[in-house]
Each structure stands twice: as C-alpha cells, then as structure tokens.
Design an enzyme around this catalytic site. Structure first.
Site, PDB file in Angstrom:
ATOM      1  N   LEU B 120     -38.707   2.809 -25.432  1.00  0.00           N
ATOM      2  CA  LEU B 120     -39.989   3.654 -25.565  1.00  0.00           C
ATOM      3  C   LEU B 120     -40.380   3.826 -24.015  1.00  0.00           C
ATOM      4  CD1 LEU B 120     -41.859   1.433 -28.046  1.00  0.00           C
ATOM      5  CD2 LEU B 120     -40.971   3.512 -28.348  1.00  0.00           C
ATOM      6  N   GLY B 121     -40.094   3.142 -23.041  1.00  0.00           N
ATOM      7  CA  GLY B 121     -40.737   3.844 -21.771  1.00  0.00           C
ATOM      8  C   GLY B 121     -40.350   2.659 -20.831  1.00  0.00           C
ATOM      9  N   GLY B 123     -41.673   0.877 -16.870  1.00  0.00           N
ATOM     10  CA  GLY B 123     -42.683   1.130 -15.944  1.00  0.00           C
ATOM     11  C   GLY B 123     -42.329   0.037 -14.660  1.00  0.00           C
ATOM     12  N   GLY B 124     -43.357  -0.036 -13.839  1.00  0.00           N
ATOM     13  CA  GLY B 124     -43.031  -1.037 -12.508  1.00  0.00           C
ATOM     14  C   GLY B 124     -42.415  -2.173 -12.753  1.00  0.00           C
ATOM     15  N   MET B 125     -42.586  -2.947 -13.805  1.00  0.00           N
ATOM     16  CA  MET B 125     -42.473  -4.377 -14.019  1.00  0.00           C
ATOM     17  C   MET B 125     -41.475  -4.412 -15.258  1.00  0.00           C
ATOM     18  SD  MET B 125     -45.299  -5.998 -15.972  1.00  0.00           S
ATOM     19  CE  MET B 125     -44.006  -7.204 -16.455  1.00  0.00           C
ATOM     20  N   VAL B 128     -39.716  -1.170 -22.100  1.00  0.00           N
ATOM     21  CA  VAL B 128     -40.385  -1.354 -23.419  1.00  0.00           C
ATOM     22  C   VAL B 128     -39.478  -0.698 -24.304  1.00  0.00           C
ATOM     23  CG1 VAL B 128     -42.299  -1.152 -24.743  1.00  0.00           C
ATOM     24  CG2 VAL B 128     -42.728  -1.192 -22.387  1.00  0.00           C
ATOM     25  N   LYS B 143     -41.525  -5.735 -24.471  1.00  0.00           N
ATOM     26  CA  LYS B 143     -41.618  -5.557 -23.091  1.00  0.00           C
ATOM     27  C   LYS B 143     -40.609  -6.605 -22.349  1.00  0.00           C
ATOM     28  CE  LYS B 143     -44.180  -3.519 -19.682  1.00  0.00           C
ATOM     29  NZ  LYS B 143     -45.194  -2.625 -19.376  1.00  0.00           N
ATOM     30  N   ASP B 237     -54.472  -2.977 -13.875  1.00  0.00           N
ATOM     31  CA  ASP B 237     -53.556  -1.773 -14.139  1.00  0.00           C
ATOM     32  C   ASP B 237     -54.177  -0.790 -15.019  1.00  0.00           C
ATOM     33  OD1 ASP B 237     -51.671  -0.239 -13.084  1.00  0.00           O
ATOM     34  OD2 ASP B 237     -49.943  -1.217 -14.113  1.00  0.00           O
TER      35      ASP B 237
END
Lengths: 215, 564
Positions: B120-121, B123-125, B128, B143, B237
């Site tokens: 799905l995507g 990010g920094g951590m 997903v 996640k 965030d």
C-alpha cells in the site's frame, strides 16, 4: 504517485523502482553514514551526467530520463552484492566503477535499439553488451569530469557573493578581461583578481577532494 | 618587492585565497593588490597554473546544446530526488525478506495469520501492506516496522508501546488498531483497512480542495486528534499522508498515532537522518524540543494550509531548510496563494500556526468545535453565524462595523459587539460604563495616547477569546496590550502581570464561565430590537472618536499600532 508505481512493481515483479525508492532503500541498507553521503553525491553528479550524454546521443528528454533512472536503479541493486562481499573496498570507488560500466552499457545499447521498452532487464543487457564503444567511453569520462566541475561550481557559487561569482565567471569562463569585468561589476580590477582567484582555488580544492574520495 | 614590509610576500597573497574577507590581514593584502599589478598576476598563478584556469574554463563553458540541456535539467523528474531528504521507501527485495512465502500464488507473502495481498505504501518507519485476516475473514492493513528499526531495541519497545496506546483510542475518525505483534523478528501492527486514498494523494491529484471539503476534513481530523489527546496520546506526525479518506463517504481517518517517535529513536537522533517528511512538523519538534498535544495543532494548521493551497506551508530544497523555515519564518499568507479562501479561515490557520505553543488554540477539541461551526456557517450562512474566534482582524474592522451599525447592523455584527462590550461587565450595571470612560480619560498615559482611541481599543481588547494574538501582530500587539493593561484597572491583576501572554488569554481569564455568558448573549440576540437599542446606547456613551480627521481615523490609528 510513488505508491502506484511501487504497487505495480510488486505485483508485476518487475524491479524498476522510482528514484526516491531507490535512494531511500539504499539509505536504509547502507550502514555507514559516510556511504550514504557518498551515494547522494554520486547521484548528484551521475544523474545529470547520464542525462546529458543520453541527450547528446539524440534521445528525447523523457527517454533520457528513463536512462537516468535505469542507471541509478541498476547501481542501487548492485549495492547488495557489494555489501555481501567480505573484501569490499571503499564504497565511493566501487560506486563510480559500477556506475561507469552500467552507464556505458546502457548508453551504447540505446544507440542501437528503439527506445520505449521501459523496465528492461539491465543485467541481461550488461551480459549482451560487454564491450562499450570507445567514443562513448571517452565522452563519458570527459562528461564525468565536467560534471564534477559543475557540481563543485554549484557548491562554490552557493557560498560566495554573486559579485564574486560573476567576477570569476566573466573574467575566466567568458574570457572578458579583468578590466572589462571590473567595469561591468563596478568593482576595482584588484577585486576581480581576488574574487576569481578565490573561486578558482575553492573550485580546484573541491574537485580534488571529490576525485580523491572516489578514486 | 623585497623591502622591509615585504608587501608582496607570498603568504600575504595566500591570505587572499583562504582567509575570511573581514579579517585585517585580508584587508591589508587586498589593499596592496590595488596598487601592485605584479601581485595580481602572482595571485592568479597561486590560485592555479594557467592550465588549471584553462581547464576550469573548458569544463564550465558550454556550447548551445549544453545550455539547452542544462536548462532542461532543472525540470527533470529525477532532479528533485537527488538531494531531498523527504522521500523514503523500500524495494521489492526488502519486502521479500520480511515475509514468509505465500500460501496462494496471487499473494505476496504471509505474516503470522495474515496473507499479504499487496503493497500500500511506505514511510519513514515501515511499510504498509494490504492483507487478509484468515481467522476473522476480513481485509486489514498491516504496518511492518522497518528492518533498521526492528534491529533497534529502543525503537521496537517504543513501537510496541505507542501502538498499544494508539489501539486504546476508539473514534470514528481514527483508524482502529486490531492487533500489535512486537515479539516476532518483524514487529508489525494490524489496522482496520480503509479503502480509499490518503489526503496527500488527493492533494497530488486535485490540488487545493473546496472550502467545505477543507473544513470537513479538518474538523474530522481535529476531532480524531482530540480523542487521542484525551487519552494523553500525542500524534507527533500529523500530515496529509497520515489522513486517510474513505472511499465513497470521504470520511477522514487519522492514522499512525505516536509512531513517529519510534523512528526518531533509532535514526533521527543517531545519524542525523530524518525519516519521513518534515514539512508538517511544529517549531518545537523541528528544534528537537519536547512535543505535546499543541504540536499536533501546529501540524493541523499546516495540513489545513496544504488543503487550501495544494502544498505545504513551509518549503525548502533540503530537509534542514524546511526545519529552518518552520522555526524562523511565517508562511506566505494563505489568501495570497489562494484568494478564494475566506479571511476567517486564514485567521484560524494563523491561530494554529503560532510559533509559541501557548499562543495556539488551546486544544484539538476547541479546534474541532470551531471548525464544525465554520462548516455549518459555510453551509448555511444565513442561519449559522461565524464563530466569534474566527473573526479576522477585528480591530481593523471596527470602523467598518460601526458604519454597518448606522446602516442596519446584521445580527452577526451585533453579536460581536455585544460580546465585546458586555462580557467584562456581566456582573455590573449598565451605568458603570460612564464611570469607566471617565476613568480612562483621566488616566495618565506615559505614551500620551489619545484617550478616545484607547477606550475604543480597550473595548476591543476586552472581547473574549480574542482572535488577534501575537501570532499576527507581533510586538506591536504586545505594546498596545501593555499600555492597555496599565489602565484597565478592572482587569484581574494576575493576568496583567503576564508579560508574554497572547492578547486573548491575558485579558480573558480561562476561569470565566464563557458558556453561561454565551447563553446569555444568545438570549439577547433573540430580542434583536433591545439589543440594537443597547448597542446604540453604548455608542452614544462613547466620546466622539475623532479629534481632527474623519470617520476612518480610529481604523487608521489601529492600523499603525497593530498591523504587522
């Protein structure tokens, strides 16, 4: 935008990640902060370099973009192999070597095929085309050095005043006399001399540092 | 050349190449060069042999094709990824390392009892996935903590702790967390799967949103935040990519509560590498200071700004540059970027964007309430008045409002004036007003401000929850406030003594019962005739405002005093 791209990549199992993905995944994998800096510096020099060469070879801008992306992705993928080696040397030196080979292969290959196949397998191409053409090699090496100079010039330019930079540019690159430059900038002739000498000294130092770090 | 002063000494020339320009040595050497042509040439040689000059020229000069290509280069898609620090994602090979082989060929892999369907995507951590819960037969979003964080004990613990805290927040505008797995080699959390897109994707696709949409999403986000804040959980965030818009109904759901901190632990502090986008950080966060719920309010302001303009308020080429902008500068005025945005929304965003946490709206709950009222106002402007706190620049509008009074005041304007005038005297009789004015004109002012101006401003200052705080007025507002505090003897002294408080809080102490006051005013509004009479009576009791010029004088003076 990148999400769509990435999901397509995963589903099709065609490894052609977008540039931010390439960079980010490298950043995550490279354990050493200095190596991460090396990657960013490398990309800043190599992306414009490859683009320039591709354009000079007659590729359209969008196709040249593809070549840039392919070179960076291919190099990024090879990083795993480098990380796995026990006898690996300095990252920067390796990076330039592999980038040079990849770019040469891709660019010479591009000369002989129609563009637009997007997402083609770089490794296969490398195998098929082991001997890059000499012309391209020379051009790449020359463009590379030019690009290092441009990179250094950008850096110097960002830390000196615009008058200082213009004094250097007019009297050195555009070959106006120091007097003409002084008149144009409304500063003394001595100031033109000082300004351009300071710029050149910094420029050379940066170029030298870059080359030492990457050799 | 070889005199006792040795002005042509090579070391002095070297100074010209390397020393700072403001040193005495440099200046002396530079002065010498003015008169010594020989040294000019020697300086050039010192900087580089003739061949070095030639090389630099050859490398930097370009032909026409070069110039054209160079111009193209600035706009290439790859260009902005070369040095920016705000992108972070994964490659396929990394994904494969995380997952067990799938049990169905069309799946990507498996994680515990979850089949991973697709990416799905990232990010920094972490990354997903869309997955499927094989026990409960429902789609989920999973996640997974990034490997470089999973290997970090502190980050793992933080991840688990924050995820469990976030799981306790149950709210219609917060993405529900079903499960947290922190013991496995790959820690992950399982969330409700939201079919739709993130606000970031929407902004990328559509650019600025419609006013109603902005207010609705902002209100829903704020109420989700309020629910989390009520449990002591700070998001840290808040940004468009963490706000999901449910397909069809477009319900906004906030996700990723508190998780930014897990990433901070491992990478931000240790390597200086910034995970995720810093565009929506609060100033205190950008400075690395402790962040509380009010940090989320600043970020909410940035999100609203982005919805209004299609881009984040603070932008720069590098992550560091963005942080500097957040801490040191005001964003470009909203209405300058998008003139379609009403002034009151600009005011509201400015209240969220105050650099000092204490100057912001007091809570996400407040923000949600205001946004809801604003939305109601936009949808039914004739029925629902704009919330008082959203009134932009009321001091500037004072003169206009007075003119409006004489023409036939709209109900909304009356409400404001009455709020302004009546609140501080809720427990006093109307006859006190006259006494008060006298007291004003008798006061000795150090700055000798005309008394009629002061009393007018005094009235404005006393409005509750004053929207004009230091965020847009800066030190001028402080000065005026100080001078006013000097005379407003009816104010509680404790409030007067706070030198750096924003105008509003300083003058309207929070312990006043605004709700009951508001109810009283509402009942007044119902009887608009008596209200009108009351206001007109008030105006008659004001001394004539002009000393020499026309009707606009007070507004002019206010502009001088209070405009940024």
């Amino acid at each position: 935008m990148s999400r769509i791209r990435v999901s397509r990549l995963v589903v099709r199992l065609r490894p052609m990640p977008s540039l931010p993905d390439t960079r980010a995944s490298l950043i995550v994998r490279l354990p050493d902060a200095d190596d991460r800096t090396a990657w960013d510096e490398f990309a800043q020099v190599y992306a414009p370099l490859v683009y320039r060469l591709a354009r000079r070879q007659g590729l359209q801008p969008a196709d040249a973009d593809d070549v840039v992306q392919e070179v960076l992705s291919a190099v990024a993928r090879s990083v795993d192999a480098w990380l796995a080696r026990s006898d690996r040397g300095p990252f920067r030196a390796w990076l330039l070597r592999i980038a040079r080979n990849t770019a040469l292969n891709l660019l010479t290959r591009r000369l002989h095929q129609t563009v637009g196949a997007g997402g083609s397998d770089v490794a296969r191409r490398l195998a098929q085309h082991a001997e890059p053409e000499t012309d391209t090699t020379d051009e790449l090496d020359w463009e590379y050095r030019r690009q290092v100079f441009r990179w250094a010039a950008d850096r110097v330019r960002s830390v000196v005043t615009s008058t200082t930079w213009r004094a250097f540019w007019l009297s050195s690159v555009e070959q106006f006399s120091a007097e003409e430059a002084a008149g144009e900038l409304e500063i003394s002739v001595a100031s033109v001399y000082i300004a351009r000498s300071r710029v050149l000294a910094r420029l050379r130092k940066l170029v030298q540092q870059f080359e030492e770090a990457h050799s | 050349m070889n005199g006792p002063l040795r002005p042509c000494d090579e070391q002095r020339l070297q100074t010209l190449l390397t020393a700072e320009e403001d040193t005495a040595e440099y200046r002396a050497a530079a002065e010498h060069l003015e008169s010594c042509a020989v040294c000019r040439e020697r300086l050039s040689d010192l900087a580089g042999e003739p061949c070095a000059w030639d090389e630099a020229r050859g490398m930097l000069a370009g032909d026409e094709t070069d110039a054209q290509i160079q111009q193209e280069e600035t706009a290439r898609p790859w260009q902005r990824f070369l040095s920016s620090s705000d992108t972070n994602a994964w490659t396929e090979s990394m994904v494969r390392q995380l997952l067990s082989p799938p049990s169905h060929p069309e799946m990507l892999g498996r994680l515990g009892r979850y089949e991973i369907e697709r990416w799905l995507g990232a990010g920094g951590m972490g990354v997903v996935f869309k997955g499927f819960d094989t026990e409960l037969n429902r789609p989920v979003a999973i996640k997974v903590l990034a490997p470089h964080l999973a290997g970090n004990g502190a980050a793992r613990q933080r991840f688990a702790r924050e995820a469990r805290a976030a799981a306790a927040v149950v709210h219609e505008h917060v993405v529900a967390i079903h499960d947290v797995e922190s013991d496995s080699a790959t820690p992950y959390l399982v969330m409700h799967y939201v079919a739709g897109e993130s606000l970031q994707t929407r902004l990328d696709r559509q650019g600025p949103l419609e006013l109603c949409e902005i207010l609705r999403i902002a209100h829903q986000t704020a109420s989700g935040l309020a629910a989390a804040h009520a449990q002591g959980l700070v998001h840290r965030d808040v940004k468009p990519s963490n706000i999901l818009l449910e397909q069809g109904v477009d319900r906004a759901l906030l996700t990723d509560f508190g998780l930014a901190r897990a990433a901070d632990d491992a990478s931000l502090t240790h390597t200086g590498y910034l995970p995720g986008t810093p565009h929506y950080m609060s100033p205190e966060q950008a400075r690395g200071e402790p962040v509380d719920a009010r940090g989320d309010l600043f970020s909410l302001g940035s999100v609203i700004y982005a919805m209004c303009t299609g881009r984040p308020p603070f932008r720069a080429d590098t992550g560091f540059g963005i942080l500097r902008r957040i801490t040191d500068t005001e964003p470009r005025a909203l209405r300058e970027v998008n003139p379609a945005i009403p002034a009151w929304l600009e005011t509201l965003v400015a209240r969220l964007h105050a650099k000092r946490p204490a100057d912001r709206l007091s809570s996400a709950d407040d923000a949600a309430g205001l946004l809801e009222k604003c939305l109601a106002h936009v949808q039914q402007p004739n029925v629902v008045p704009l919330p008082d706190a959203c009134r932009p620049r009321p001091l500037r509008r004072w003169a206009t409002r007075r003119r409006a009074l004489t023409i036939g005041t709209p109900l909304v304007g009356l409400t404001l004036v009455v709020l302004a005038v009546l609140y501080p005297w809720m427990d006093r009789t109307p006859t006190d007003f006259g006494t008060r004015d006298k007291a004003h004109s008798q006061t000795d002012l150090p700055g000798a401000v005309p008394s009629e101006v002061v009393s007018r401003q005094g009235l404005s200052q006393l409005r509750p929850a004053h929207p004009v705080s230091s965020m847009d007025k800066g030190t001028h507002a402080e000065e005026v406030k100080d001078s006013l505090n000097g005379q407003n003897t009816t104010l509680p002294s404790a409030d007067r003594d706070k030198p750096n408080e924003a105008l509003g809080p300083a003058i309207s102490p929070s312990d006043l019962d605004w709700d009951s006051a508001a109810r009283e005013v509402e009942s007044l509004i119902r009887d608009s005739e008596s209200l009108r009479a009351a206001v007109e009576r008030l105006w008659q009791q004001q001394p004539a405002p002009q000393t020499s010029a026309g009707d606009d004088t007070p507004a002019d003076i206010e502009d001088q005093e209070l405009s940024p």
